[in-house]
Design a protein around this motif. Sequence first.
Motif, PDB file in Angstrom:
ATOM      1  N   ARG A  41      -3.035   2.914  -3.375  1.00 45.51           N
ATOM      2  CA  ARG A  41      -4.488   2.794  -3.584  1.00 45.51           C
ATOM      3  C   ARG A  41      -5.115   4.158  -3.815  1.00 45.51           C
ATOM      4  NH1 ARG A  41      -2.302  -1.304  -3.212  1.00 45.51           N
ATOM      5  NH2 ARG A  41      -2.839  -3.182  -2.027  1.00 45.51           N
ATOM      6  N   SER A  72       0.823  -1.207   0.000  1.00 47.84           N
ATOM      7  CA  SER A  72       0.000   0.000   0.000  1.00 47.84           C
ATOM      8  C   SER A  72       0.860   1.261   0.000  1.00 47.84           C
ATOM      9  CB  SER A  72      -0.947   0.005   1.198  1.00 47.84           C
ATOM     10  OG  SER A  72      -0.249  -0.213   2.400  1.00 47.84           O
ATOM     11  N   LYS A 131       0.362  -0.771 -10.364  1.00 50.14           N
ATOM     12  CA  LYS A 131       0.402  -0.001  -9.119  1.00 50.14           C
ATOM     13  C   LYS A 131       1.667  -0.230  -8.323  1.00 50.14           C
ATOM     14  CE  LYS A 131      -3.654   1.832  -9.760  1.00 50.14           C
ATOM     15  NZ  LYS A 131      -3.752   3.275 -10.093  1.00 50.14           N
TER      16      LYS A 131
END
Length: 126
Positions: free
Chosen positions: A52, A30, A75
């Motif tokens: 995120r 994350s 990502k």
Amino acid sequence: QVQLVESGGGSVQAGGSLRLSCAASNWDYSCMGWFRQAPGKEREGVGVIHTRSGNVAATDSVKGRFTISQDNARKNTVYLQMNSLTPEDTAMYYCAAGLSRAGLNCYIDSSKYAYWGQGTQVTVSS
């Protein structure tokens, strides 16, 4: 095995630009970010991004010059665009990754990051 692979370091004259890349494999983090360490100095945070939310945080000394971003398709790939470089930016730059402990934000605190790349050298000459 978790891996962070950095690229894009090098030598540049003051006022120049460099772009660092970091790709993380085998994990879904994350928080990803960049830290640096100059000879004889402690490691310091440069900028971090929540993968995120896209929320970013940067240390004051690089605001307005450096931009941290992520690949929209991947990502786990982040970038550090460095403009208006000065000799004071000379350091080994490390990519780091970890889990957020701040909701949709990330700390610029090396103790919050469990995984580290090998580093890429950035040298800025005057």
